[in-house]
Write an enzyme that holds these catalytic residues in place. Sequence first.
Site, mmCIF file in Angstrom:
data_model
loop_
_atom_site.group_PDB
_atom_site.id
_atom_site.type_symbol
_atom_site.label_atom_id
_atom_site.label_comp_id
_atom_site.label_asym_id
_atom_site.label_seq_id
_atom_site.Cartn_x
_atom_site.Cartn_y
_atom_site.Cartn_z
ATOM 1 N N ASN A 135 50.791 13.500 -36.109
ATOM 2 C CA ASN A 135 51.397 14.016 -34.882
ATOM 3 C C ASN A 135 51.286 15.542 -34.849
ATOM 4 O OD1 ASN A 135 53.356 13.727 -36.976
ATOM 5 N ND2 ASN A 135 55.053 13.797 -35.525
ATOM 6 N N GLU A 147 52.902 18.456 -32.717
ATOM 7 C CA GLU A 147 53.907 18.854 -31.731
ATOM 8 C C GLU A 147 53.636 20.265 -31.223
ATOM 9 O OE1 GLU A 147 57.448 15.979 -33.459
ATOM 10 O OE2 GLU A 147 57.692 18.146 -33.633
ATOM 11 N N CYS A 153 50.958 12.288 -30.246
ATOM 12 C CA CYS A 153 51.254 11.341 -31.317
ATOM 13 C C CYS A 153 50.042 11.208 -32.251
ATOM 14 C CB CYS A 153 51.554 9.958 -30.740
ATOM 15 S SG CYS A 153 53.018 9.871 -29.712
ATOM 16 N N GLU A 203 48.564 8.541 -33.372
ATOM 17 C CA GLU A 203 47.584 7.543 -32.935
ATOM 18 C C GLU A 203 46.663 8.129 -31.871
ATOM 19 O OE1 GLU A 203 50.909 7.373 -33.035
ATOM 20 O OE2 GLU A 203 51.612 5.304 -33.107
ATOM 21 N N CYS A 243 54.385 4.074 -30.122
ATOM 22 C CA CYS A 243 55.157 4.197 -28.886
ATOM 23 C C CYS A 243 54.369 3.551 -27.742
ATOM 24 C CB CYS A 243 55.457 5.665 -28.594
ATOM 25 S SG CYS A 243 54.077 6.606 -27.916
ATOM 26 N N CYS A 302 51.050 5.247 -26.873
ATOM 27 C CA CYS A 302 50.001 5.019 -27.856
ATOM 28 C C CYS A 302 49.455 3.596 -27.784
ATOM 29 C CB CYS A 302 50.496 5.340 -29.256
ATOM 30 S SG CYS A 302 50.623 7.119 -29.513
HETATM 31 ZN ZN LIG Z 1 52.826 7.566 -29.491
#
Ligand SMILES: [Zn+2]
Length: 148
Positions: free
Chosen positions: A43, A45, A54, A56, A97, A100
């Site tokens: 990830n 950020e 993210c 993925e 999530c 993703c």
């Molecule tokens: Zn995600």
Amino acid sequence: MSDAPRLIAAAREAARHAHAPYSRFAVGAAVLLTDGSVVTGANFENASYGLSLCAETVAIATVSAQGRLREVVAVGVIGGAMDAEGRARGDQPVRPCGRCRQVLNEAAQMGGRDLAVHCAGAEGDAVASYRLSELLPDAFGPGDLGIS
Ligand SMILES: [Zn+2]
């Protein structure tokens, strides 16, 4: 033999490089391609929180940039809250999530495969394995726009 152990190990290694100073939740992803090679992501950020990516998504975008989006077979995902030293902790499997799942579906439909998705925590032996079609049933994808 399942690809899960290898993918989870690679995802854990990738999570060590997560840029997650805001959530303090490190995630790693490892994407298996048809030739057996693995592409990872962590990830990423941003101080403008909504711009965060993210693990993925980072991994799949890297695969796409290599021209290999149709070669994705499976993905391993791990995650956990970071301790004071910045190391991810926790043994509960972390699942992709919603966004993703949709990103993974792009690779799945372009390659004509129902991806294996192996989920684990930052530590421990617990693994939850799925097919992407279980995590995102009846998905909207490239086929709906006439792309195959
Ligand atoms: Zn995600």
